[in-house]
Design a protein around this motif. Structure first.
Motif, mmCIF file in Angstrom:
data_model
loop_
_atom_site.group_PDB
_atom_site.id
_atom_site.type_symbol
_atom_site.label_atom_id
_atom_site.label_comp_id
_atom_site.label_asym_id
_atom_site.label_seq_id
_atom_site.Cartn_x
_atom_site.Cartn_y
_atom_site.Cartn_z
ATOM 1 N N GLY A 14 3.263 -6.050 -8.511
ATOM 2 C CA GLY A 14 3.067 -7.081 -7.492
ATOM 3 C C GLY A 14 2.322 -6.542 -6.277
ATOM 4 O O GLY A 14 2.038 -5.354 -6.174
ATOM 5 N N ASP A 15 2.012 -7.430 -5.346
ATOM 6 C CA ASP A 15 1.418 -7.004 -4.082
ATOM 7 C C ASP A 15 2.471 -6.248 -3.279
ATOM 8 O O ASP A 15 3.666 -6.493 -3.406
ATOM 9 N N PHE A 16 2.009 -5.359 -2.403
ATOM 10 C CA PHE A 16 2.904 -4.569 -1.569
ATOM 11 C C PHE A 16 2.653 -4.908 -0.107
ATOM 12 O O PHE A 16 1.530 -5.192 0.289
ATOM 13 N N LEU A 17 3.703 -4.845 0.702
ATOM 14 C CA LEU A 17 3.582 -4.990 2.150
ATOM 15 C C LEU A 17 4.124 -3.723 2.801
ATOM 16 O O LEU A 17 5.174 -3.224 2.411
ATOM 17 N N ILE A 18 3.383 -3.220 3.773
ATOM 18 C CA ILE A 18 3.935 -2.228 4.690
ATOM 19 C C ILE A 18 4.138 -3.021 5.968
ATOM 20 O O ILE A 18 3.197 -3.441 6.612
ATOM 21 N N ARG A 62 -1.059 -5.793 3.809
ATOM 22 C CA ARG A 62 -0.873 -6.183 2.411
ATOM 23 C C ARG A 62 -1.777 -5.312 1.552
ATOM 24 O O ARG A 62 -2.955 -5.173 1.838
ATOM 25 N N ILE A 63 -1.225 -4.730 0.496
ATOM 26 C CA ILE A 63 -1.989 -3.869 -0.390
ATOM 27 C C ILE A 63 -1.957 -4.474 -1.784
ATOM 28 O O ILE A 63 -0.894 -4.630 -2.381
ATOM 29 N N ARG A 64 -3.120 -4.826 -2.278
ATOM 30 C CA ARG A 64 -3.247 -5.408 -3.619
ATOM 31 C C ARG A 64 -3.239 -4.286 -4.660
ATOM 32 O O ARG A 64 -3.780 -3.204 -4.426
ATOM 33 N N PRO A 65 -2.648 -4.539 -5.839
ATOM 34 C CA PRO A 65 -2.530 -3.488 -6.857
ATOM 35 C C PRO A 65 -3.871 -2.913 -7.318
ATOM 36 O O PRO A 65 -3.948 -1.722 -7.614
ATOM 37 N N HIS A 66 -4.939 -3.719 -7.369
ATOM 38 C CA HIS A 66 -6.213 -3.183 -7.865
ATOM 39 C C HIS A 66 -6.776 -2.098 -6.943
ATOM 40 O O HIS A 66 -7.578 -1.283 -7.379
ATOM 41 N N MET A 67 -6.330 -2.055 -5.700
ATOM 42 C CA MET A 67 -6.787 -1.013 -4.780
ATOM 43 C C MET A 67 -6.078 0.317 -5.011
ATOM 44 O O MET A 67 -6.486 1.350 -4.488
ATOM 45 N N TYR A 110 3.215 5.453 8.758
ATOM 46 C CA TYR A 110 2.416 4.661 7.820
ATOM 47 C C TYR A 110 2.074 5.481 6.582
ATOM 48 O O TYR A 110 2.121 4.976 5.467
ATOM 49 N N ASN A 111 1.732 6.766 6.757
ATOM 50 C CA ASN A 111 1.376 7.608 5.611
ATOM 51 C C ASN A 111 2.538 7.765 4.635
ATOM 52 O O ASN A 111 2.332 7.768 3.424
ATOM 53 N N GLU A 112 3.753 7.911 5.147
ATOM 54 C CA GLU A 112 4.928 7.995 4.270
ATOM 55 C C GLU A 112 5.101 6.695 3.492
ATOM 56 O O GLU A 112 5.388 6.710 2.292
ATOM 57 N N ALA A 113 4.931 5.568 4.174
ATOM 58 C CA ALA A 113 5.064 4.262 3.514
ATOM 59 C C ALA A 113 3.981 4.088 2.454
ATOM 60 O O ALA A 113 4.250 3.589 1.357
ATOM 61 N N LEU A 114 2.761 4.508 2.752
ATOM 62 C CA LEU A 114 1.665 4.393 1.794
ATOM 63 C C LEU A 114 1.905 5.271 0.569
ATOM 64 O O LEU A 114 1.637 4.866 -0.563
ATOM 65 N N LYS A 115 2.447 6.452 0.764
ATOM 66 C CA LYS A 115 2.785 7.330 -0.377
ATOM 67 C C LYS A 115 3.836 6.663 -1.263
ATOM 68 O O LYS A 115 3.770 6.752 -2.483
ATOM 69 N N GLU A 116 4.800 5.996 -0.635
ATOM 70 C CA GLU A 116 5.834 5.287 -1.398
ATOM 71 C C GLU A 116 5.224 4.147 -2.205
ATOM 72 O O GLU A 116 5.570 3.940 -3.367
ATOM 73 N N VAL A 117 4.288 3.406 -1.611
ATOM 74 C CA VAL A 117 3.607 2.319 -2.315
ATOM 75 C C VAL A 117 2.869 2.877 -3.531
ATOM 76 O O VAL A 117 2.953 2.326 -4.633
ATOM 77 N N CYS A 118 2.151 3.986 -3.367
ATOM 78 C CA CYS A 118 1.424 4.601 -4.488
ATOM 79 C C CYS A 118 2.385 5.044 -5.583
ATOM 80 O O CYS A 118 2.108 4.855 -6.774
#
Length: 120
Positions: A40-44, A53-58, A23-31
């Motif tokens: 756009g919104d992101f999904l892991i 679901r991760i909203r861009p404002h976060m 999950y941490n690797e995926a979250l780093k990629e999203v950032c």
């Protein structure tokens, strides 16, 4: 295997971007994708029943009001004043320091400090 997906327009449809083991690797990629201009919104995504679901404002970085360190909003924590009322968002280290010293954020106050006008 976790998949990172990005929303295509406002259609609630997602396109796959990459795969990651943790999950941490995926979250780093999203950032990284957000920092490179994806809006756009992101999904892991792991399965139909297991996704985040991760909203861009976060993902916006803003300075911590205590130490000034740039911190993403999703990594900030809320502090509370002496009466338990939500006060502000600070980074994790600053919240732990605030809790260890006074136990609350801001200055201690009473009703006399509120200065409400008589015609309020």
């Amino acid at each position: 295997m976790l998949k990172v997906k990005i929303e295509v327009g406002c259609t609630n449809e997602f396109r796959e971007v990459s795969e990651h083991r943790t999950y941490n690797e995926a979250l780093k990629e999203v950032c990284k994708l957000f920092d490179n201009g994806e809006t756009g919104d992101f999904l892991i995504y792991e399965s139909v029943a297991n996704w985040t679901r991760i909203r861009p404002h976060m993902l916006v970085e803003q300075p911590c009001p205590v130490c000034g360190k740039p911190t993403r909003q999703m990594d900030m924590e809320r502090t509370y004043d002496c009466h338990g009322i939500p006060f502000r968002y600070v980074c994790y280290k600053c919240k732990r320091r605030i809790e260890a010293t006074k136990g609350y954020d801001g200055e201690y106050y009473t009703e006399a400090d509120e200065c409400i006008d008589s015609d309020y």
